[in-house]
Write a protein that holds these residues in place. Structure first.
Motif, PDB file in Angstrom:
ATOM      1  N   GLN A  32       0.810  -1.212   0.000  1.00  0.00           N
ATOM      2  CA  GLN A  32       0.000   0.000   0.000  1.00  0.00           C
ATOM      3  C   GLN A  32       0.852   1.275   0.000  1.00  0.00           C
ATOM      4  OE1 GLN A  32      -3.737   0.112   0.110  1.00  0.00           O
ATOM      5  NE2 GLN A  32      -3.071  -1.838  -0.791  1.00  0.00           N
ATOM      6  N   ASP A  33       0.302   2.281  -0.682  1.00  0.00           N
ATOM      7  CA  ASP A  33       0.818   3.656  -0.700  1.00  0.00           C
ATOM      8  C   ASP A  33      -0.169   4.454   0.156  1.00  0.00           C
ATOM      9  OD1 ASP A  33       1.234   6.330  -1.322  1.00  0.00           O
ATOM     10  OD2 ASP A  33       1.191   6.059  -3.488  1.00  0.00           O
ATOM     11  N   ILE A  34       0.278   4.890   1.341  1.00  0.00           N
ATOM     12  CA  ILE A  34      -0.632   5.406   2.369  1.00  0.00           C
ATOM     13  C   ILE A  34      -0.334   6.873   2.652  1.00  0.00           C
ATOM     14  CG2 ILE A  34      -1.369   5.132   4.777  1.00  0.00           C
ATOM     15  CD1 ILE A  34       0.081   2.193   4.354  1.00  0.00           C
ATOM     16  N   GLU A  35      -1.371   7.714   2.569  1.00  0.00           N
ATOM     17  CA  GLU A  35      -1.235   9.119   2.972  1.00  0.00           C
ATOM     18  C   GLU A  35      -1.752   9.267   4.401  1.00  0.00           C
ATOM     19  OE1 GLU A  35      -2.991  11.915   0.215  1.00  0.00           O
ATOM     20  OE2 GLU A  35      -2.403  10.687  -1.492  1.00  0.00           O
ATOM     21  N   TRP A  36      -1.042  10.048   5.209  1.00  0.00           N
ATOM     22  CA  TRP A  36      -1.388  10.179   6.622  1.00  0.00           C
ATOM     23  C   TRP A  36      -1.064  11.588   7.117  1.00  0.00           C
ATOM     24  CZ3 TRP A  36       3.028  11.709   8.867  1.00  0.00           C
ATOM     25  CH2 TRP A  36       4.222  11.306   8.252  1.00  0.00           C
ATOM     26  N   ALA A  37      -1.618  11.907   8.268  1.00  0.00           N
ATOM     27  CA  ALA A  37      -1.319  13.168   8.944  1.00  0.00           C
ATOM     28  C   ALA A  37      -1.209  12.886  10.435  1.00  0.00           C
ATOM     29  CB  ALA A  37      -2.412  14.196   8.685  1.00  0.00           C
ATOM     30  N   ILE A  38      -0.386  13.663  11.127  1.00  0.00           N
ATOM     31  CA  ILE A  38      -0.218  13.506  12.574  1.00  0.00           C
ATOM     32  C   ILE A  38      -0.570  14.817  13.255  1.00  0.00           C
ATOM     33  CG2 ILE A  38       1.433  13.107  14.448  1.00  0.00           C
ATOM     34  CD1 ILE A  38       2.954  11.218  12.588  1.00  0.00           C
ATOM     35  N   ARG A  39      -1.406  14.705  14.281  1.00  0.00           N
ATOM     36  CA  ARG A  39      -1.818  15.856  15.088  1.00  0.00           C
ATOM     37  C   ARG A  39      -1.776  15.440  16.550  1.00  0.00           C
ATOM     38  NH1 ARG A  39      -2.512  21.348  15.431  1.00  0.00           N
ATOM     39  NH2 ARG A  39      -4.025  21.808  17.043  1.00  0.00           N
ATOM     40  N   GLU A  40      -1.011  16.172  17.354  1.00  0.00           N
ATOM     41  CA  GLU A  40      -0.899  15.895  18.793  1.00  0.00           C
ATOM     42  C   GLU A  40      -0.565  14.426  19.062  1.00  0.00           C
ATOM     43  OE1 GLU A  40      -4.586  17.364  20.341  1.00  0.00           O
ATOM     44  OE2 GLU A  40      -3.936  19.459  20.262  1.00  0.00           O
ATOM     45  N   GLY A  41       0.337  13.873  18.252  1.00  0.00           N
ATOM     46  CA  GLY A  41       0.803  12.503  18.442  1.00  0.00           C
ATOM     47  C   GLY A  41      -0.110  11.433  17.876  1.00  0.00           C
ATOM     48  N   ASN A  42      -1.284  11.832  17.371  1.00  0.00           N
ATOM     49  CA  ASN A  42      -2.236  10.877  16.806  1.00  0.00           C
ATOM     50  C   ASN A  42      -2.105  10.811  15.290  1.00  0.00           C
ATOM     51  OD1 ASN A  42      -3.612  10.230  19.303  1.00  0.00           O
ATOM     52  ND2 ASN A  42      -4.442  12.298  19.217  1.00  0.00           N
ATOM     53  N   VAL A  43      -2.055   9.600  14.745  1.00  0.00           N
ATOM     54  CA  VAL A  43      -1.975   9.398  13.301  1.00  0.00           C
ATOM     55  C   VAL A  43      -3.381   9.283  12.733  1.00  0.00           C
ATOM     56  CG1 VAL A  43      -1.150   7.909  11.438  1.00  0.00           C
ATOM     57  CG2 VAL A  43       0.226   8.173  13.514  1.00  0.00           C
ATOM     58  N   PHE A  44      -3.643  10.019  11.647  1.00  0.00           N
ATOM     59  CA  PHE A  44      -4.912   9.922  10.919  1.00  0.00           C
ATOM     60  C   PHE A  44      -4.610   9.445   9.499  1.00  0.00           C
ATOM     61  CE2 PHE A  44      -5.527  13.080  14.218  1.00  0.00           C
ATOM     62  CZ  PHE A  44      -6.755  12.722  14.761  1.00  0.00           C
ATOM     63  N   LEU A  45      -5.372   8.478   9.028  1.00  0.00           N
ATOM     64  CA  LEU A  45      -5.188   7.937   7.680  1.00  0.00           C
ATOM     65  C   LEU A  45      -6.066   8.695   6.695  1.00  0.00           C
ATOM     66  CD1 LEU A  45      -5.197   4.170   8.671  1.00  0.00           C
ATOM     67  CD2 LEU A  45      -3.203   5.578   8.090  1.00  0.00           C
ATOM     68  N   LEU A  46      -5.491   9.172   5.610  1.00  0.00           N
ATOM     69  CA  LEU A  46      -6.206   9.990   4.633  1.00  0.00           C
ATOM     70  C   LEU A  46      -6.450   9.263   3.325  1.00  0.00           C
ATOM     71  CD1 LEU A  46      -4.223  13.320   5.192  1.00  0.00           C
ATOM     72  CD2 LEU A  46      -6.251  12.497   6.402  1.00  0.00           C
ATOM     73  N   GLN A  47      -5.665   8.226   3.056  1.00  0.00           N
ATOM     74  CA  GLN A  47      -5.848   7.477   1.817  1.00  0.00           C
ATOM     75  C   GLN A  47      -4.929   6.248   1.846  1.00  0.00           C
ATOM     76  OE1 GLN A  47      -5.845   9.863  -1.674  1.00  0.00           O
ATOM     77  NE2 GLN A  47      -5.657   8.169  -3.088  1.00  0.00           N
ATOM     78  N   SER A  48      -5.381   5.176   1.209  1.00  0.00           N
ATOM     79  CA  SER A  48      -4.516   4.005   1.025  1.00  0.00           C
ATOM     80  C   SER A  48      -4.861   3.391  -0.321  1.00  0.00           C
ATOM     81  CB  SER A  48      -4.734   2.994   2.146  1.00  0.00           C
ATOM     82  OG  SER A  48      -3.787   1.949   2.054  1.00  0.00           O
ATOM     83  N   ARG A  49      -3.845   3.204  -1.133  1.00  0.00           N
ATOM     84  CA  ARG A  49      -4.086   2.622  -2.462  1.00  0.00           C
ATOM     85  C   ARG A  49      -2.941   1.666  -2.791  1.00  0.00           C
ATOM     86  NH1 ARG A  49      -3.402   8.344  -3.951  1.00  0.00           N
ATOM     87  NH2 ARG A  49      -1.203   8.722  -4.348  1.00  0.00           N
ATOM     88  N   PRO A  50      -3.149   0.760  -3.737  1.00  0.00           N
ATOM     89  CA  PRO A  50      -2.070  -0.173  -4.089  1.00  0.00           C
ATOM     90  C   PRO A  50      -0.857   0.555  -4.648  1.00  0.00           C
ATOM     91  CG  PRO A  50      -4.186  -0.905  -4.985  1.00  0.00           C
ATOM     92  CD  PRO A  50      -4.382   0.484  -4.478  1.00  0.00           C
TER      93      PRO A  50
END
Length: 273
Positions: free
Chosen positions: A251-269
């Protein structure tokens, strides 16, 4: 037309259908179904645009590769239903409005970048306009060229994702298998301070980390001085392992981190392997 649904929340089962929610929307819904950390949102289903324009005329313009005419038809005539704007009111605040074509992000071809994404969108009128802009972008010169090669010019299925923005302190992408060396025991993580679009668009050179499947650093190149902590790397690696297992392919995964928490924004092959 009375059966037409104008929006579907990520946590609804129908939203996991690529036919309905497009590649991006279905991927987000699938991650929500796995109780992964995804910002809340909804999808304007892929059949809504076709239902609110002259579909025959639009297909004819697309076949003729009259991208300007096709985009103008969408911009001048497409309508966003009031219930969609009411759904936006439920989310509130800043959102991302993102194109989600039904043919995109398959293992055979990634349509990333072929249609538009709008970030930090606020207010009903801006959301309405950017949904129409996403639909119109499906008929840009580049999108029509790409679709003629990889898909069908008769295809009018374009869903749109509306999702809460994460006020990212740092963001980036994770490749669950190293996309260059192709080593399955290594991941590549790229990160910047602020929004991840800088990485995706190539605007800036991100920090690069090569890690093993436990998140331990094997190599790093940090022009930004070290965006990610060791704890960040472990969290991102664990999520990447989980996502690759869930989807069955790297997977090619887009993410963001805020206050130590990871948020997933997209995942594609990963399509380069």
């Amino acid at each position: 037309m009375t059966d037409l649904r104008h929006f579907i929340w990520f946590n609804e089962p129908d939203c996991q259908s690529v036919e309905i929610a497009g590649g991006k929307g279905a991927s987000l819904a699938s991650m929500v179904g796995q109780s992964l950390p995804v910002p809340n949102g909804f999808v304007v289903p892929s059949d809504v645009m076709e239902a609110c324009v002259d579909a025959d005329k639009l297909r004819a313009l697309a076949r003729a590769k009259d991208f300007k005419g096709a985009m103008k038809l969408v911009e001048d005539t497409a309508q966003v239903h009031d219930t969609v704007l009411e759904a936006y009111d439920t989310l509130g605040g800043l959102v991302a409005v993102r194109s989600s074509a039904s043919a995109e992000d398959s293992e055979a071809a990634s349509y990333a970048g072929q249609q538009e994404t709008y970030l930090n969108v606020s207010g009903r009128e801006a959301v309405r306009q950017h949904i129409i802009d996403c639909w119109a972008s499906f008929f840009s010169e580049r999108a029509i060229f790409y679709r003629e090669l990889k898909g069908s010019l008769d295809d009018l299925r374009m869903a749109v994702v509306v999702q809460q923005m994460v006020d990212a302190e740092k963001a980036g992408v994770t490749f669950s298998v190293h996309p260059v060396t192709r080593r399955k025991d290594r991941m590549l993580i790229e990160a910047v301070f602020g929004l991840g679009e800088q990485v995706v668009s190539g605007e800036v050179t991100p920090d690069h980390y090569v890690v093993d499947r436990k998140g331990r650093k094997k190599k790093e190149d940090t022009p930004h001085g070290g965006v990610l902590t060791d704890d960040d790397l472990v969290k991102l690696t664990n999520l990447a392992v989980q996502l690759q297992k869930h989807y069955g392919v790297p997977q090619d995964i887009e993410w963001a981190i805020r206050e130590g928490n990871v948020f997933l924004l997209q995942s594609r092959p990963v399509t380069t392997l």
